[in-house]
Design a protein around this motif. Structure first.
Motif, mmCIF file in Angstrom:
data_model
loop_
_atom_site.group_PDB
_atom_site.id
_atom_site.type_symbol
_atom_site.label_atom_id
_atom_site.label_comp_id
_atom_site.label_asym_id
_atom_site.label_seq_id
_atom_site.Cartn_x
_atom_site.Cartn_y
_atom_site.Cartn_z
ATOM 1 N N GLY A 178 0.702 -1.190 -0.110
ATOM 2 C CA GLY A 178 0.108 0.095 0.020
ATOM 3 C C GLY A 178 0.988 1.283 -0.059
ATOM 4 O O GLY A 178 1.982 1.249 0.650
ATOM 5 N N CYS A 179 0.688 2.253 -0.427
ATOM 6 C CA CYS A 179 1.178 3.420 -0.924
ATOM 7 C C CYS A 179 0.577 4.577 -0.539
ATOM 8 O O CYS A 179 -0.334 4.788 -1.129
ATOM 9 N N SER A 180 1.086 5.383 0.501
ATOM 10 C CA SER A 180 0.439 6.704 0.664
ATOM 11 C C SER A 180 1.614 7.737 1.297
ATOM 12 O O SER A 180 2.329 7.304 2.205
ATOM 13 N N ILE A 181 1.769 8.831 0.636
ATOM 14 C CA ILE A 181 2.759 9.595 1.125
ATOM 15 C C ILE A 181 2.338 10.568 2.296
ATOM 16 O O ILE A 181 3.131 10.957 3.271
ATOM 17 N N ARG A 182 0.852 10.635 2.303
ATOM 18 C CA ARG A 182 0.382 11.639 3.434
ATOM 19 C C ARG A 182 0.743 11.072 5.011
ATOM 20 O O ARG A 182 1.223 11.780 5.686
ATOM 21 N N SER A 183 0.829 9.890 5.020
ATOM 22 C CA SER A 183 1.145 9.502 6.328
ATOM 23 C C SER A 183 2.586 9.262 6.814
ATOM 24 O O SER A 183 3.139 8.950 7.899
ATOM 25 N N ARG A 184 3.420 9.572 5.881
ATOM 26 C CA ARG A 184 4.819 9.351 6.018
ATOM 27 C C ARG A 184 5.424 10.470 6.646
ATOM 28 O O ARG A 184 4.918 11.493 6.660
ATOM 29 N N GLU A 185 6.648 10.170 7.205
ATOM 30 C CA GLU A 185 7.107 11.303 8.350
ATOM 31 C C GLU A 185 7.950 12.268 7.285
ATOM 32 O O GLU A 185 8.128 11.981 6.150
ATOM 33 N N PRO A 186 8.246 13.362 7.710
ATOM 34 C CA PRO A 186 8.777 14.629 6.968
ATOM 35 C C PRO A 186 10.123 14.225 6.439
ATOM 36 O O PRO A 186 10.433 14.426 5.246
ATOM 37 N N ALA A 187 11.040 13.517 7.098
ATOM 38 C CA ALA A 187 12.250 12.976 6.479
ATOM 39 C C ALA A 187 12.332 12.140 5.147
ATOM 40 O O ALA A 187 12.866 12.347 4.233
ATOM 41 N N TYR A 188 11.095 11.322 5.237
ATOM 42 C CA TYR A 188 11.059 10.562 4.107
ATOM 43 C C TYR A 188 10.378 11.452 2.753
ATOM 44 O O TYR A 188 10.946 11.206 1.863
ATOM 45 N N LYS A 189 9.599 12.291 3.249
ATOM 46 C CA LYS A 189 9.084 13.473 1.979
ATOM 47 C C LYS A 189 10.084 14.046 1.653
ATOM 48 O O LYS A 189 10.352 14.377 0.457
ATOM 49 N N ARG A 190 11.271 14.628 2.570
ATOM 50 C CA ARG A 190 12.361 15.279 2.151
ATOM 51 C C ARG A 190 13.106 14.503 1.229
ATOM 52 O O ARG A 190 13.525 15.138 0.031
ATOM 53 N N HIS A 191 13.337 13.405 1.368
ATOM 54 C CA HIS A 191 14.226 12.249 0.810
ATOM 55 C C HIS A 191 13.366 12.048 -0.876
ATOM 56 O O HIS A 191 14.186 12.172 -1.835
ATOM 57 N N LEU A 192 12.230 11.882 -0.715
ATOM 58 C CA LEU A 192 11.355 11.811 -1.973
ATOM 59 C C LEU A 192 11.513 13.021 -2.738
ATOM 60 O O LEU A 192 11.580 12.668 -3.998
ATOM 61 N N ALA A 193 11.346 14.225 -2.207
ATOM 62 C CA ALA A 193 11.505 15.316 -3.084
ATOM 63 C C ALA A 193 12.802 15.302 -3.564
ATOM 64 O O ALA A 193 12.857 15.845 -4.764
ATOM 65 N N GLN A 194 13.991 15.107 -3.056
ATOM 66 C CA GLN A 194 15.378 15.151 -3.506
ATOM 67 C C GLN A 194 15.578 14.256 -4.512
ATOM 68 O O GLN A 194 16.155 14.458 -5.370
ATOM 69 N N SER A 195 15.003 13.035 -4.396
ATOM 70 C CA SER A 195 14.996 12.180 -5.427
ATOM 71 C C SER A 195 14.387 12.374 -6.871
ATOM 72 O O SER A 195 14.812 12.247 -7.815
ATOM 73 N N LEU A 196 13.195 12.943 -6.526
ATOM 74 C CA LEU A 196 12.533 13.637 -7.744
ATOM 75 C C LEU A 196 13.293 14.517 -8.595
ATOM 76 O O LEU A 196 13.326 14.661 -9.644
#
Length: 188
Positions: free
Chosen positions: A108-126
């Motif tokens: 299952g995939c949801s970014i909403r519930s992920r912690e800020p550090a994960y979201k920052r890493h995802l943004a950097q990867s994008l």
């Protein structure tokens, strides 16, 4: 999500099969680098996938809610991966029999519930991997329509009433009503 995801996957060399609703969407999908565009209004997704893969099935299904979990599992090959980004409210439940039979991995995939550090890493990867594809025009988001922000209700009507097929994004433009402030001079 769909039309951009398809382009990104194709740009990375993935053989993409996708589902569409209607001939107009199928024609658009063909321009995005897909190998097979399946019209859900006229074709059986499982039969089309299995025919195209000569009975093997696909390695990964990214589900954004277009078909049922049962159909997704039927399209997967042995040890395939099902990535659930959305599940339609009228879908049938996923049976574990299909998961065990093919040794599937379901995530299952949801970014909403992920912690800020994960979201920052995802943004950097994008920024590192996907933004260059946009700069090189290998990925081009399609714009269905533009509306002034004051006409946001019209944009929502297009989405809610489904009176027309929305092929691409609906963009709301915020217009400046005045010039931006000028910088203050520090030498006075």
């Amino acid at each position: 999500i769909g039309h951009v995801m398809v382009q990104v996957a194709a740009a990375f060399g993935v053989r993409v099969l996708t589902t569409c609703r209607g001939e107009e969407e199928v024609e658009m999908a063909k321009t995005l680098g897909v190998e097979l565009a399946i019209d859900l209004e006229a074709q059986n997704v499982v039969h089309q996938v299995m025919d195209h893969t000569k009975g093997r099935g696909v390695d990964v299904v990214v589900d954004i809610g277009a078909v049922t979990p049962q159909e997704n599992c039927a399209c997967l090959g042995l040890e395939g991966k099902l990535l659930l980004m959305a599940v339609p409210p009228d879908s049938t439940a996923l049976t574990l029999e299909a998961v065990f039979e093919k040794r599937l991995t379901v995530t299952g995939c949801s970014i909403r519930s992920r912690e800020p550090a994960y979201k920052r890493h995802l943004a950097q990867s994008l920024r590192q991997h996907v933004w260059p594809l946009l700069d090189e025009r290998k990925v081009v988001p399609r714009v269905h329509a533009k509306f002034k922000f004051v006409d946001l209700h019209k944009a929502l009507d297009v989405l809610e009433q489904h009176t027309e097929r929305v092929l691409g994004k609906i963009v709301c433009v915020i217009e400046r009503t005045h010039a931006p402030p000028t910088a203050l001079r520090s030498d006075t």
